[in-house]
Scaffold this active site. Structure first.
Site, mmCIF file in Angstrom:
data_model
loop_
_atom_site.group_PDB
_atom_site.id
_atom_site.type_symbol
_atom_site.label_atom_id
_atom_site.label_comp_id
_atom_site.label_asym_id
_atom_site.label_seq_id
_atom_site.Cartn_x
_atom_site.Cartn_y
_atom_site.Cartn_z
ATOM 1 N N LYS A 117 46.744 26.779 49.467
ATOM 2 C CA LYS A 117 46.085 25.698 49.495
ATOM 3 C C LYS A 117 45.837 24.985 50.707
ATOM 4 C CE LYS A 117 45.398 21.112 48.075
ATOM 5 N NZ LYS A 117 45.582 19.819 48.669
ATOM 6 N N ASP A 135 44.980 24.008 43.605
ATOM 7 C CA ASP A 135 46.009 23.425 43.527
ATOM 8 C C ASP A 135 46.211 23.630 41.990
ATOM 9 O OD1 ASP A 135 44.365 21.943 41.957
ATOM 10 O OD2 ASP A 135 44.145 20.320 43.226
#
Length: 209
Positions: A117, A135
């Site tokens: 991420k 996420d």
DNA sequence: AAAACGGGGGC
DNA sequence: GCCCCAGTTTT
């Protein structure tokens, strides 16, 4: 994607864009994002600014005392862990990358405290390169929709890569997360404001409002 | 796959 | 008090 853009309009939180604009350089994006794990954006922004005030380059930051970094980024969550991570991170940048942030994901994820991420956020925000940031919100939304059935965020990232338009990476990442926060949130999804409800597998499961 | 890291803020 | 929170690392 235009549908999601429409749905999310009005929910966009300017703080995200502000932080992004202030933190354009890959290094700033990198450090801000490491700080941001499990931490609200306002707190992340303030913490980042305090740290940059002390040191604005990998060299300077690698020379800070751990306790100075801790003090600067407090009250971000995991501040003790993050302070050590940041110091180690900067040392590696200086020693192994000539004080530059690498612009390849395989190199980025090798850095301490950097997962996919974070790496993808550095690529898109810092380098304007392609990248999809998955996420917990994005992972949840994609699976709730029923379009994909993925075990972890990495699988979701690969699944999305096949589906999303290959352009406007920054905006698309932003919209996906905004959508997951504001509309298709974990506890009480705002289904009456959702423009893609007819495609949604959540009906009868988590549907509300 | 699950726990650990860690503290602030909302209720 | 209890639960949540733009994750990553270790077990």
């Amino acid at each position: 994607m235009p549908v999601i853009r429409k749905v999310v309009r009005g929910f966009r939180d300017p703080s995200v864009t502000q932080i992004a604009k202030r933190s354009r350089s890959p290094f700033r994006v990198l450090v801000s994002t490491v700080i941001s794990a499990r931490t609200k954006d306002e707190v992340t922004g303030a913490a980042s600014e305090r740290l940059y005030a002390l040191a604005s380059t990998p060299e300077e930051m690698s020379r800070l005392r751990i306790t100075s970094i801790e003090k600067a980024i407090y009250p971000a969550g995991f501040y003790k862990t993050k302070a050590r991570t940041i110091k180690k991170l900067c040392r590696i940048l200086v020693d192994e990358y000539g004080s530059m942030v690498p612009d390849e994901i395989d190199e980025l994820v090798r850095l301490p405290g950097v997962g996919r991420k974070t790496a993808n956020l550095v690529l898109t925000l810092g380098f304007r390169k392609p990248g999809i940031c998955v996420d917990t919100h994005v992972h949840r939304v994609c699976n709730r929709l029923g379009a994909v059935k993925t075990k972890n965020p990495t699988e979701t990232e690969f699944a999305l890569r096949e589906v999303l338009p290959k352009r406007n990476w920054i905006e698309i990442n932003d919209l996906l997360v905004m959508y997951g926060q504001a509309v298709c949130n974990p506890v009480s999804p705002w289904c009456s404001r959702c423009g893609i409800l007819r495609h949604c597998g959540c009906v009868g499961v988590t549907r509300s409002r």
